[in-house]
Design a protein around this motif. Structure first.
Motif, mmCIF file in Angstrom:
data_model
loop_
_atom_site.group_PDB
_atom_site.id
_atom_site.type_symbol
_atom_site.label_atom_id
_atom_site.label_comp_id
_atom_site.label_asym_id
_atom_site.label_seq_id
_atom_site.Cartn_x
_atom_site.Cartn_y
_atom_site.Cartn_z
ATOM 1 N N MET A 2 1.377 13.537 5.921
ATOM 2 C CA MET A 2 1.613 12.475 4.952
ATOM 3 C C MET A 2 1.150 12.947 3.582
ATOM 4 S SD MET A 2 -1.415 9.745 5.674
ATOM 5 C CE MET A 2 -2.408 10.294 7.037
ATOM 6 N N LYS A 3 1.560 12.206 2.575
ATOM 7 C CA LYS A 3 1.075 12.462 1.222
ATOM 8 C C LYS A 3 0.028 11.409 0.907
ATOM 9 C CE LYS A 3 4.895 14.887 -0.690
ATOM 10 N NZ LYS A 3 4.809 15.885 -1.687
ATOM 11 N N ILE A 4 -1.065 11.850 0.279
ATOM 12 C CA ILE A 4 -2.106 10.921 -0.127
ATOM 13 C C ILE A 4 -2.268 10.982 -1.645
ATOM 14 C CG2 ILE A 4 -3.377 10.874 2.045
ATOM 15 C CD1 ILE A 4 -5.286 12.974 0.845
ATOM 16 N N LYS A 5 -2.445 9.831 -2.246
ATOM 17 C CA LYS A 5 -2.693 9.746 -3.678
ATOM 18 C C LYS A 5 -4.186 9.520 -3.863
ATOM 19 C CE LYS A 5 1.828 8.127 -4.968
ATOM 20 N NZ LYS A 5 2.596 7.277 -5.849
ATOM 21 N N GLY B 253 -14.128 8.697 -4.786
ATOM 22 C CA GLY B 253 -12.957 7.872 -4.996
ATOM 23 C C GLY B 253 -12.291 7.463 -3.714
ATOM 24 N N LYS B 254 -10.990 7.141 -3.829
ATOM 25 C CA LYS B 254 -10.180 6.675 -2.696
ATOM 26 C C LYS B 254 -8.923 7.524 -2.575
ATOM 27 C CE LYS B 254 -11.927 2.488 -1.496
ATOM 28 N NZ LYS B 254 -12.418 2.161 -0.215
ATOM 29 N N ALA B 255 -8.536 7.773 -1.350
ATOM 30 C CA ALA B 255 -7.264 8.430 -1.033
ATOM 31 C C ALA B 255 -6.392 7.375 -0.366
ATOM 32 C CB ALA B 255 -7.487 9.606 -0.108
ATOM 33 N N ARG B 256 -5.177 7.193 -0.892
ATOM 34 C CA ARG B 256 -4.289 6.157 -0.358
ATOM 35 C C ARG B 256 -2.961 6.763 0.080
ATOM 36 N NH1 ARG B 256 -7.035 3.471 -4.531
ATOM 37 N NH2 ARG B 256 -7.977 1.523 -3.846
ATOM 38 N N SER B 257 -2.465 6.262 1.204
ATOM 39 C CA SER B 257 -1.114 6.588 1.657
ATOM 40 C C SER B 257 -0.435 5.251 1.933
ATOM 41 C CB SER B 257 -1.137 7.457 2.915
ATOM 42 O OG SER B 257 -1.491 6.675 4.037
ATOM 43 N N MET B 258 0.759 5.308 2.486
ATOM 44 C CA MET B 258 1.457 4.064 2.810
ATOM 45 C C MET B 258 0.750 3.300 3.920
ATOM 46 S SD MET B 258 5.446 5.186 2.464
ATOM 47 C CE MET B 258 6.014 3.577 2.976
ATOM 48 N N VAL B 259 -0.029 3.999 4.757
ATOM 49 C CA VAL B 259 -0.614 3.342 5.927
ATOM 50 C C VAL B 259 -2.133 3.246 5.916
ATOM 51 C CG1 VAL B 259 1.323 3.885 7.436
ATOM 52 C CG2 VAL B 259 -0.563 5.503 7.232
ATOM 53 N N THR C 119 -1.941 14.018 -6.157
ATOM 54 C CA THR C 119 -1.331 13.763 -4.853
ATOM 55 C C THR C 119 -1.420 15.033 -4.035
ATOM 56 O OG1 THR C 119 0.182 12.135 -5.803
ATOM 57 C CG2 THR C 119 0.796 13.064 -3.662
ATOM 58 N N ALA C 120 -1.806 14.886 -2.774
ATOM 59 C CA ALA C 120 -1.952 16.036 -1.880
ATOM 60 C C ALA C 120 -1.179 15.788 -0.588
ATOM 61 C CB ALA C 120 -3.423 16.281 -1.553
ATOM 62 N N ALA C 121 -0.667 16.859 0.000
ATOM 63 C CA ALA C 121 -0.009 16.785 1.304
ATOM 64 C C ALA C 121 -1.037 17.153 2.371
ATOM 65 C CB ALA C 121 1.173 17.744 1.356
ATOM 66 N N VAL C 122 -1.202 16.281 3.349
ATOM 67 C CA VAL C 122 -2.117 16.560 4.457
ATOM 68 C C VAL C 122 -1.314 16.670 5.746
ATOM 69 C CG1 VAL C 122 -4.095 15.441 3.358
ATOM 70 C CG2 VAL C 122 -2.639 14.120 4.865
ATOM 71 N N SER C 123 -1.849 17.407 6.695
ATOM 72 C CA SER C 123 -1.152 17.566 7.964
ATOM 73 C C SER C 123 -1.962 17.034 9.139
ATOM 74 C CB SER C 123 -0.812 19.047 8.198
ATOM 75 O OG SER C 123 -1.976 19.828 8.117
ATOM 76 N N SER C 124 -3.210 16.606 8.888
ATOM 77 C CA SER C 124 -4.047 16.107 9.964
ATOM 78 C C SER C 124 -4.683 14.792 9.519
ATOM 79 C CB SER C 124 -5.127 17.130 10.288
ATOM 80 O OG SER C 124 -5.995 16.643 11.279
ATOM 81 N N PRO C 125 -4.675 13.741 10.298
ATOM 82 C CA PRO C 125 -4.214 13.685 11.686
ATOM 83 C C PRO C 125 -2.694 13.624 11.813
ATOM 84 C CG PRO C 125 -5.025 11.536 11.009
ATOM 85 C CD PRO C 125 -5.246 12.475 9.862
#
Length: 98
Positions: free
Chosen positions: A62-65, A77-83, A53-59
């Motif tokens: 959010m946290k992405i798994k 692979g795939k990066a997933r967040s809530m949106v 899991t990584a924290a991104v600030s752009s755009p």
């Protein structure tokens, strides 16, 4: 097969590619490192499957798994967040930094 090293990671977004630097270190099944200079969490490697899991600030912040399959010096692979869900690829940097 090892995941250890520095990776150039590229996400495919609707507005083009978004890239960052990912560093990974494994100790057994545990994976630690940084994404864009910030620590990753929940890192795990199971055979050729890499998860973190990584924290991104752009755009937006959010946290992405991320889940990817490691194949030598590349992973995909795939990066997933809530949106959203974004495909990504990563290439291990050589000692020269590229």
């Amino acid at each position: 097969m090892t995941v250890d090293g520095t990776w150039n990671i590229t996400f495919k977004t609707g507005g083009g590619d978004d890239s960052a630097v990912l560093t990974l270190t494994s100790a057994g099944a545990t994976l630690t490192g940084t994404y864009d200079g910030k620590p990753i969490t929940d890192g795990h490697i199971d055979g050729s499957i890499v998860r973190f899991t990584a924290a991104v600030s752009s755009p937006v912040r959010m946290k992405i798994k991320c889940t990817a399959e490691l194949t030598g010096d590349t992973m995909a692979g795939k990066a997933r967040s809530m949106v959203l869900s974004l495909p990504f690829t990563a290439v291990r940097r050589t000692e020269g930094g590229h």
